[in-house]
Motif scaffolding. Structure first.
Motif, PDB file in Angstrom:
ATOM      1  N   GLU A  64      39.127  44.815  40.231  1.00  0.00           N
ATOM      2  CA  GLU A  64      39.976  45.995  40.100  1.00  0.00           C
ATOM      3  C   GLU A  64      40.158  46.194  38.597  1.00  0.00           C
ATOM      4  OE1 GLU A  64      43.562  45.610  42.383  1.00  0.00           O
ATOM      5  OE2 GLU A  64      42.455  44.650  44.014  1.00  0.00           O
ATOM      6  N   VAL A  65      39.778  47.391  38.106  1.00  0.00           N
ATOM      7  CA  VAL A  65      39.687  47.603  36.659  1.00  0.00           C
ATOM      8  C   VAL A  65      40.433  48.863  36.239  1.00  0.00           C
ATOM      9  CG1 VAL A  65      38.079  48.012  34.742  1.00  0.00           C
ATOM     10  CG2 VAL A  65      37.423  46.493  36.615  1.00  0.00           C
ATOM     11  N   ASP A  66      41.162  48.751  35.126  1.00  0.00           N
ATOM     12  CA  ASP A  66      41.686  49.901  34.388  1.00  0.00           C
ATOM     13  C   ASP A  66      40.970  49.873  33.050  1.00  0.00           C
ATOM     14  OD1 ASP A  66      43.649  50.687  36.298  1.00  0.00           O
ATOM     15  OD2 ASP A  66      44.959  49.094  35.570  1.00  0.00           O
ATOM     16  N   LEU A  67      40.398  50.995  32.628  1.00  0.00           N
ATOM     17  CA  LEU A  67      39.649  51.040  31.379  1.00  0.00           C
ATOM     18  C   LEU A  67      39.972  52.333  30.658  1.00  0.00           C
ATOM     19  CD1 LEU A  67      36.036  49.998  30.779  1.00  0.00           C
ATOM     20  CD2 LEU A  67      36.762  52.226  29.994  1.00  0.00           C
ATOM     21  N   ILE A  68      40.257  52.223  29.371  1.00  0.00           N
ATOM     22  CA  ILE A  68      40.456  53.408  28.547  1.00  0.00           C
ATOM     23  C   ILE A  68      39.524  53.335  27.345  1.00  0.00           C
ATOM     24  CG2 ILE A  68      42.857  53.781  29.263  1.00  0.00           C
ATOM     25  CD1 ILE A  68      43.726  52.575  26.568  1.00  0.00           C
ATOM     26  N   ILE A  69      39.201  54.494  26.805  1.00  0.00           N
ATOM     27  CA  ILE A  69      38.458  54.591  25.555  1.00  0.00           C
ATOM     28  C   ILE A  69      39.423  55.173  24.532  1.00  0.00           C
ATOM     29  CG2 ILE A  69      36.531  55.693  24.347  1.00  0.00           C
ATOM     30  CD1 ILE A  69      35.060  55.736  27.073  1.00  0.00           C
ATOM     31  N   VAL A  70      39.570  54.485  23.401  1.00  0.00           N
ATOM     32  CA  VAL A  70      40.495  54.940  22.377  1.00  0.00           C
ATOM     33  C   VAL A  70      39.801  55.008  21.021  1.00  0.00           C
ATOM     34  CG1 VAL A  70      42.550  54.073  23.552  1.00  0.00           C
ATOM     35  CG2 VAL A  70      41.404  52.632  21.910  1.00  0.00           C
TER      36      VAL A  70
ATOM     37  N   ARG B 190      42.732  39.252  33.417  1.00  0.00           N
ATOM     38  CA  ARG B 190      41.631  39.323  32.444  1.00  0.00           C
ATOM     39  C   ARG B 190      41.761  40.578  31.595  1.00  0.00           C
ATOM     40  NH1 ARG B 190      36.686  37.034  31.675  1.00  0.00           N
ATOM     41  NH2 ARG B 190      35.070  38.370  30.837  1.00  0.00           N
ATOM     42  N   SER B 191      41.542  40.414  30.292  1.00  0.00           N
ATOM     43  CA  SER B 191      41.547  41.539  29.354  1.00  0.00           C
ATOM     44  C   SER B 191      40.253  41.522  28.551  1.00  0.00           C
ATOM     45  CB  SER B 191      42.727  41.435  28.385  1.00  0.00           C
ATOM     46  OG  SER B 191      43.947  41.481  29.080  1.00  0.00           O
ATOM     47  N   VAL B 192      39.752  42.722  28.246  1.00  0.00           N
ATOM     48  CA  VAL B 192      38.534  42.858  27.449  1.00  0.00           C
ATOM     49  C   VAL B 192      38.744  44.004  26.466  1.00  0.00           C
ATOM     50  CG1 VAL B 192      36.057  43.415  27.504  1.00  0.00           C
ATOM     51  CG2 VAL B 192      37.057  42.012  29.315  1.00  0.00           C
ATOM     52  N   VAL B 193      38.347  43.779  25.212  1.00  0.00           N
ATOM     53  CA  VAL B 193      38.344  44.841  24.199  1.00  0.00           C
ATOM     54  C   VAL B 193      36.964  44.834  23.559  1.00  0.00           C
ATOM     55  CG1 VAL B 193      39.349  45.711  22.057  1.00  0.00           C
ATOM     56  CG2 VAL B 193      40.821  44.569  23.746  1.00  0.00           C
ATOM     57  N   LEU B 194      36.314  45.997  23.595  1.00  0.00           N
ATOM     58  CA  LEU B 194      35.008  46.174  22.964  1.00  0.00           C
ATOM     59  C   LEU B 194      35.149  47.157  21.820  1.00  0.00           C
ATOM     60  CD1 LEU B 194      32.923  46.491  26.176  1.00  0.00           C
ATOM     61  CD2 LEU B 194      32.176  45.138  24.246  1.00  0.00           C
TER      62      LEU B 194
ATOM     63  N   TYR C  17      36.976  52.149  20.828  1.00  0.00           N
ATOM     64  CA  TYR C  17      37.252  50.918  21.569  1.00  0.00           C
ATOM     65  C   TYR C  17      37.339  51.187  23.060  1.00  0.00           C
ATOM     66  CZ  TYR C  17      38.395  49.048  17.023  1.00  0.00           C
ATOM     67  OH  TYR C  17      38.322  48.649  15.715  1.00  0.00           O
ATOM     68  N   TRP C  18      36.835  50.250  23.819  1.00  0.00           N
ATOM     69  CA  TRP C  18      37.136  50.183  25.248  1.00  0.00           C
ATOM     70  C   TRP C  18      38.207  49.114  25.382  1.00  0.00           C
ATOM     71  CZ3 TRP C  18      32.266  49.613  28.827  1.00  0.00           C
ATOM     72  CH2 TRP C  18      31.441  50.730  28.693  1.00  0.00           C
ATOM     73  N   ILE C  19      39.257  49.438  26.096  1.00  0.00           N
ATOM     74  CA  ILE C  19      40.278  48.450  26.424  1.00  0.00           C
ATOM     75  C   ILE C  19      40.355  48.401  27.939  1.00  0.00           C
ATOM     76  CG2 ILE C  19      42.696  47.784  26.223  1.00  0.00           C
ATOM     77  CD1 ILE C  19      42.738  49.429  23.580  1.00  0.00           C
ATOM     78  N   ALA C  20      40.093  47.216  28.473  1.00  0.00           N
ATOM     79  CA  ALA C  20      40.067  47.063  29.928  1.00  0.00           C
ATOM     80  C   ALA C  20      40.954  45.900  30.341  1.00  0.00           C
ATOM     81  CB  ALA C  20      38.639  46.812  30.413  1.00  0.00           C
ATOM     82  N   ARG C  21      41.605  46.097  31.466  1.00  0.00           N
ATOM     83  CA  ARG C  21      42.364  45.018  32.094  1.00  0.00           C
ATOM     84  C   ARG C  21      41.892  44.961  33.529  1.00  0.00           C
ATOM     85  NH1 ARG C  21      48.360  46.593  33.100  1.00  0.00           N
ATOM     86  NH2 ARG C  21      47.953  48.021  34.774  1.00  0.00           N
ATOM     87  N   MET C  22      41.719  43.753  34.030  1.00  0.00           N
ATOM     88  CA  MET C  22      41.116  43.643  35.357  1.00  0.00           C
ATOM     89  C   MET C  22      41.550  42.390  36.085  1.00  0.00           C
ATOM     90  SD  MET C  22      37.347  42.817  33.913  1.00  0.00           S
ATOM     91  CE  MET C  22      37.641  44.001  32.629  1.00  0.00           C
ATOM     92  N   GLU C  23      41.392  42.490  37.371  1.00  0.00           N
ATOM     93  CA  GLU C  23      41.594  41.365  38.274  1.00  0.00           C
ATOM     94  C   GLU C  23      40.252  41.163  38.972  1.00  0.00           C
ATOM     95  OE1 GLU C  23      43.902  38.455  39.046  1.00  0.00           O
ATOM     96  OE2 GLU C  23      45.008  40.173  38.285  1.00  0.00           O
ATOM     97  N   VAL C  24      39.569  40.075  38.680  1.00  0.00           N
ATOM     98  CA  VAL C  24      38.270  39.791  39.293  1.00  0.00           C
ATOM     99  C   VAL C  24      38.516  39.262  40.701  1.00  0.00           C
ATOM    100  CG1 VAL C  24      36.168  38.406  39.144  1.00  0.00           C
ATOM    101  CG2 VAL C  24      37.199  39.363  37.050  1.00  0.00           C
ATOM    102  N   THR C  25      37.887  39.903  41.686  1.00  0.00           N
ATOM    103  CA  THR C  25      38.066  39.522  43.087  1.00  0.00           C
ATOM    104  C   THR C  25      36.834  38.822  43.667  1.00  0.00           C
ATOM    105  OG1 THR C  25      37.371  41.737  43.754  1.00  0.00           O
ATOM    106  CG2 THR C  25      39.754  41.353  43.522  1.00  0.00           C
ATOM    107  N   ASP C  26      35.687  38.989  43.007  1.00  0.00           N
ATOM    108  CA  ASP C  26      34.439  38.351  43.452  1.00  0.00           C
ATOM    109  C   ASP C  26      33.708  37.862  42.204  1.00  0.00           C
ATOM    110  OD1 ASP C  26      31.856  37.698  44.299  1.00  0.00           O
ATOM    111  OD2 ASP C  26      31.737  39.374  45.706  1.00  0.00           O
ATOM    112  N   PRO C  27      33.959  36.621  41.781  1.00  0.00           N
ATOM    113  CA  PRO C  27      33.384  36.120  40.534  1.00  0.00           C
ATOM    114  C   PRO C  27      31.850  36.162  40.466  1.00  0.00           C
ATOM    115  CG  PRO C  27      35.147  34.683  41.263  1.00  0.00           C
ATOM    116  CD  PRO C  27      34.891  35.664  42.370  1.00  0.00           C
ATOM    117  N   GLU C  28      31.171  35.892  41.576  1.00  0.00           N
ATOM    118  CA  GLU C  28      29.707  35.911  41.561  1.00  0.00           C
ATOM    119  C   GLU C  28      29.177  37.316  41.310  1.00  0.00           C
ATOM    120  OE1 GLU C  28      27.938  33.989  44.927  1.00  0.00           O
ATOM    121  OE2 GLU C  28      29.186  32.201  44.658  1.00  0.00           O
ATOM    122  N   ALA C  29      29.733  38.307  41.982  1.00  0.00           N
ATOM    123  CA  ALA C  29      29.309  39.698  41.760  1.00  0.00           C
ATOM    124  C   ALA C  29      29.689  40.159  40.356  1.00  0.00           C
ATOM    125  CB  ALA C  29      29.929  40.611  42.815  1.00  0.00           C
ATOM    126  N   TYR C  30      30.848  39.732  39.885  1.00  0.00           N
ATOM    127  CA  TYR C  30      31.279  40.104  38.535  1.00  0.00           C
ATOM    128  C   TYR C  30      30.327  39.517  37.489  1.00  0.00           C
ATOM    129  CZ  TYR C  30      34.164  41.259  34.567  1.00  0.00           C
ATOM    130  OH  TYR C  30      34.608  41.778  33.375  1.00  0.00           O
TER     131      TYR C  30
END
Length: 97
Positions: free
Chosen positions: A86-92, A53-57, A5-18
């Protein structure tokens, strides 16, 4: 073999670029069998601080999760995200019990 799994938490600062990053990362995610489990839906922080924002893959294995992150396809997409969030991402490794 446990899933990865990828677990990511982020704060999007530029929605168009994101959004450009999100379009570009699909190639790597498809190649490595990723499936979104959580993708920025509504969330409620109960303890501590947590970005908006949170994402789990989910990947077929932790090896596939690592290979996806290290792949040229994902690294190209990731370059589009720089400065957009700004992103924190871990692989578990998933629980095999």
């Amino acid at each position: 073999m446990p899933k990865g799994y990828w677990i990511a938490r982020m704060e999007v600062t530029d929605p168009e670029a994101y959004d450009r990053y999100r379009s570009a990362n699909a190639e790597a995610f498809e190649k490595f069998g990723a499936r979104f489990v959580v993708r920025g839906g509504a969330q409620e922080t109960r303890e501590g601080g947590w970005p908006a924002r949170s994402v789990v893959l989910e990947f077929p294995s932790v090896e596939a999760a690592r290979a996806c992150y290290d792949s040229p396809e994902y690294q190209r997409a990731k370059a589009l995200r720089e400065g957009a969030a700004e992103v924190d991402l871990i692989i578990v490794e998933g629980y095999a019990g």
